[in-house]
Enzyme design. Structure first.
Site, PDB file in Angstrom:
ATOM      1  N   ALA A 196      36.522 -17.717   8.133  1.00  0.00           N
ATOM      2  CA  ALA A 196      35.656 -16.766   7.306  1.00  0.00           C
ATOM      3  C   ALA A 196      34.962 -17.722   6.498  1.00  0.00           C
ATOM      4  CB  ALA A 196      36.578 -15.886   6.668  1.00  0.00           C
ATOM      5  N   ASP A 197      33.888 -17.260   5.683  1.00  0.00           N
ATOM      6  CA  ASP A 197      33.209 -17.837   4.599  1.00  0.00           C
ATOM      7  C   ASP A 197      32.809 -16.750   3.534  1.00  0.00           C
ATOM      8  OD1 ASP A 197      32.098 -20.428   3.844  1.00  0.00           O
ATOM      9  OD2 ASP A 197      30.162 -19.620   3.983  1.00  0.00           O
ATOM     10  N   THR A 198      33.173 -17.326   2.224  1.00  0.00           N
ATOM     11  CA  THR A 198      32.838 -16.503   1.280  1.00  0.00           C
ATOM     12  C   THR A 198      31.865 -17.213   0.193  1.00  0.00           C
ATOM     13  OG1 THR A 198      35.121 -15.594   1.206  1.00  0.00           O
ATOM     14  CG2 THR A 198      33.942 -15.139  -0.825  1.00  0.00           C
TER      15      THR A 198
END
Length: 192
Positions: free
Chosen positions: A64-66
């Site tokens: 994931a990436d935020t």
């Protein structure tokens, strides 16, 4: 399942749901040629995940990436205390978007899912003393937007329109729904 991230928050969210995780952080350059913000973050999340999935083609891999977005500008992790101060001052008393993209890949089973979630976060007015106190805790230094909603940064949040877990770093509800779409049930989670 392999988590292609060293994020303790993502690990906690996934383990709390029952996943047995192996951690293997993805070492990629977090860049994308995509122009649209959501496509860009999905591309980065997929690249992270795929970089680990390539090494383990029979394993399930999630990554994931935020990012935090305000006024069309991406706010990443602060490089230093001054940058954290500037970011928190910018977010003070206003709304920003937290966008978390995730990818789930199993090459041998031909599973390749990438999706994203956008949540609106509204901050209270922050005075300089509050910001300085928070920076002294050290909490903002490894977080997009210079705050952690699950920690002391919760004191700054007035309200959220969206998914708390996405703001924390992983939209678990959306992820479980996508797993169900590819035939992976909640009962099977501990086995993947």
């Amino acid at each position: 399942m392999i988590l292609a991230s060293k994020s303790p928050r993502r690990k906690e969210i996934l383990e709390d749901m029952g996943f047995n995780l192996k951690i293997e952080g993805a070492e990629i350059e977090e860049i994308s040629d995509e122009k649209e913000l959501t496509l860009k973050i999905m591309d980065i999340a997929r690249k992270k995940t795929f970089s680990i999935a390539e090494k383990h083609p029979t394993e399930y891999v999630v990554g994931a990436d935020t990012i935090v977005e305000v006024d069309g500008e991406i706010i990443g992790k602060p490089k230093n205390r001054e940058e954290a101060f500037k970011t928190l001052k910018l977010l003070s008393g206003r709304k920003h978007n937290v966008i978390t993209a995730y990818s789930f890949i199993n090459i041998s089973k031909n599973i390749d899912i990438t999706n994203y979630n956008i949540s609106e976060v509204f901050f209270r007015e922050l005075d300089e003393n509050m910001i300085k106190w928070y920076i002294e805790t050290g909490e903002p230094m490894d977080k997009a937007g210079s705050y952690g909603i699950q920690g002391k940064g919760a004191a700054f949040v007035k309200k959220i329109n969206g998914d708390f877990f996405s703001v924390m770093g992983f939209p678990i509800g959306d992820f479980i729904a996508k797993l169900n779409e590819v035939g992976i049930s909640l009962e099977e989670i501990k086995n993947i």
